[in-house]
Design an enzyme around this catalytic site. Structure first.
Site, mmCIF file in Angstrom:
data_model
loop_
_atom_site.group_PDB
_atom_site.id
_atom_site.type_symbol
_atom_site.label_atom_id
_atom_site.label_comp_id
_atom_site.label_asym_id
_atom_site.label_seq_id
_atom_site.Cartn_x
_atom_site.Cartn_y
_atom_site.Cartn_z
ATOM 1 N N GLY A 42 0.965 -1.169 -0.080
ATOM 2 C CA GLY A 42 -0.004 -0.165 0.102
ATOM 3 C C GLY A 42 0.930 1.332 0.162
ATOM 4 O O GLY A 42 1.880 1.162 -0.150
ATOM 5 N N VAL A 52 0.432 -13.645 3.835
ATOM 6 C CA VAL A 52 1.052 -13.981 4.905
ATOM 7 C C VAL A 52 0.147 -14.812 5.820
ATOM 8 O O VAL A 52 -1.018 -14.270 6.000
ATOM 9 C CB VAL A 52 1.830 -12.627 5.502
ATOM 10 C CG1 VAL A 52 2.031 -13.054 6.898
ATOM 11 C CG2 VAL A 52 2.604 -12.043 4.611
ATOM 12 N N GLU A 77 -18.671 10.553 -1.310
ATOM 13 C CA GLU A 77 -18.109 10.316 -2.645
ATOM 14 C C GLU A 77 -18.635 9.354 -3.380
ATOM 15 O O GLU A 77 -18.821 9.591 -4.549
ATOM 16 C CB GLU A 77 -16.527 10.035 -2.532
ATOM 17 C CG GLU A 77 -15.568 11.365 -2.042
ATOM 18 C CD GLU A 77 -14.150 11.135 -1.799
ATOM 19 O OE1 GLU A 77 -13.424 12.054 -1.798
ATOM 20 O OE2 GLU A 77 -13.792 9.752 -1.635
ATOM 21 N N ALA A 92 -3.973 7.961 3.932
ATOM 22 C CA ALA A 92 -2.719 7.760 3.246
ATOM 23 C C ALA A 92 -1.703 8.834 3.831
ATOM 24 O O ALA A 92 -0.601 8.385 3.826
ATOM 25 C CB ALA A 92 -3.280 7.977 1.709
#
Length: 417
Positions: A12, A78, A169, A314
């Site tokens: 990411g 993982v 959004e 982010a």
């Protein structure tokens, strides 16, 4: 291993940036992810509403590091950790490390109502966004051939749960898809009125923004024919209806869940202390308190500043990535580690083409100028020059024409049987 090996879990924002920084150092980097691409999650809603295509928000992970021979990518899921022997467990092999960076991200939070995952659509993965796009288009196709008015209305009722940026959004973009891009295309549905409902459990939408931007957002949503329901808590959902705490039942076949996130279940395999959202609790230097060789960043890490945990956005992950990479190099050299301090860059949300809101401190902006700022910020974060050009062209073309050519149903049945 002649060089120190750093294993990074997750491609990411945080994982990619950590790997980019360490790629220029005299170390070996192994990046592990279950997907072979880096996903630009903030624009998933545009894929789900036919604005953008897959290749415009997903970038091949290996393409980032073609010039760096010390960076290796491993496509794997993982399964767990062996912290005693410093190994990451995958289905194929155990990967040894000297330093481990956990940047595995987050998943949808159903707030202890796991049954909702069977009847709602999340907004965290590429697959989920494609499912939403296919499902919305299917609803119109099925509604046009349905003779029962009640069933047609249920098919044409679309609910977004969560009044944060993602929910706002999604609702705004869905409105433009339905009322602009697909207007007059379904001739047998001309007398039917689709409904778009945005549900928020709290008393306001975009709770982290100033009241005037909240009001502005509601005004724009109203013009886009989005019904906003506040103080409305979801308690149940099945394939044909959504039930609220006050007893209200909404007949719908489409519920998009954007009400919150929690760390991926992998964090439970660490055995380290977690917060109530399943995130690893870390120190000021981004390390696990009892294991200095293990770092955690981004949405899977709980970092407190000024008495509050940082949001799962982010900018947090990207800022942590730089300090994390620097601290690994400090640790290798035996130097003092640096404390992480988050610098708030503000928040923003788009409400559709040409409409957005943003704030930073006491500064606020809305409307078309805010949308241009939002567009610029997101273009800078996208991967690849080609992507920047095509996305910018699509945004402006969509602004002036309202056309969305990504309305292609891709879950086509296999007829070989």
């Amino acid at each position: 291993m002649d060089k120190p090996r750093i294993v990074i879990i997750g491609a990411g924002f945080g994982g990619i940036l950590t790997a980019k920084y360490l790629a220029k150092k005299d170390v070996e980097v192994v990046l592990i992810d279950r997907n072979n691409f880096h996903l630009f999650q903030p624009l998933l809603y545009q894929l789900s509403t036919s604005v953008l295509s897959i290749e415009e928000i997903a970038y091949p992970t290996r393409a980032f590091f073609r010039k760096y021979k010390n960076v290796f990518f491993m496509l794997a899921h993982v399964q767990g950790f062996d912290f005693v022997n410093k190994e990451v467990i995958t289905p194929y092999k155990r990967v040894k490390y000297d330093y481990l960076v956990i940047a595995a991200g987050a998943t949808t939070n159903y707030f202890n109502m796991p049954e909702l995952s069977y009847h709602t659509y999340g907004m965290k993965t590429l697959r989920e966004a494609i499912h939403i796009r296919n499902h919305v288009l299917h609803m119109f196709e099925r509604a046009e051939r349905e003779s029962d008015p009640a069933i047609r209305q249920r098919m044409l009722t679309f609910v977004c749960v969560g009044g944060g940026p993602t929910g706002v959004e999604e609702a705004g973009a869905l409105s433009e898809l339905i009322f602009i891009a697909m207007k007059n295309e379904y001739h047998r549905l001309q007398n039917d009125t689709p409904r778009i409902i945005l549900i928020e459990a709290g008393h306001t939408i975009l709770a982290t923004m100033p009241p005037k931007l909240q009001r502005r957002t509601r005004q724009v949503l109203k013009k886009k024919r989005v019904e906003v329901m506040l103080n409305s808590q979801v308690i149940n959902c099945d394939k044909n209806s959504l039930t609220l705490k006050d007893g209200t039942i909404i007949a719908t076949n489409t519920v998009i869940w954007a009400a919150g996130v929690r760390a991926v279940p992998l964090m439970e395999q660490t055995g380290y202390p977690l917060d109530r959202s399943g995130r690893l609790i870390i120190t000021k230097t981004l390390q696990v308190p009892t294991n200095p060789n293990v770092f955690a960043i981004g949405d899977c890490a709980h970092f407190e500043q000024n008495g509050y945990p940082l949001p799962t956005v982010a900018p947090v992950a990207t800022q942590q990535a730089i300090i994390c990479a620097k601290n690994i190099m400090h640790s290798i050299k035996g130097e003092k580690l640096q404390n992480f301090i988050y610098h708030d860059l503000g928040s923003m949300a788009t409400i559709g083409c040409g409409q957005a809101v943003l704030c930073k401190g006491n500064f606020t902006m809305s409307g078309f100028p805010a949308w241009l700022a939002w567009m610029g910020v997101h273009l800078l974060r996208l991967s690849g020059f080609h992507t920047n050009i095509t996305v910018a062209l699509k945004w402006f073309w969509n602004l002036f024409s309202g056309i969305r050519l990504g309305r292609v149903i891709t879950n086509i049945p296999d007829n070989r049987e």
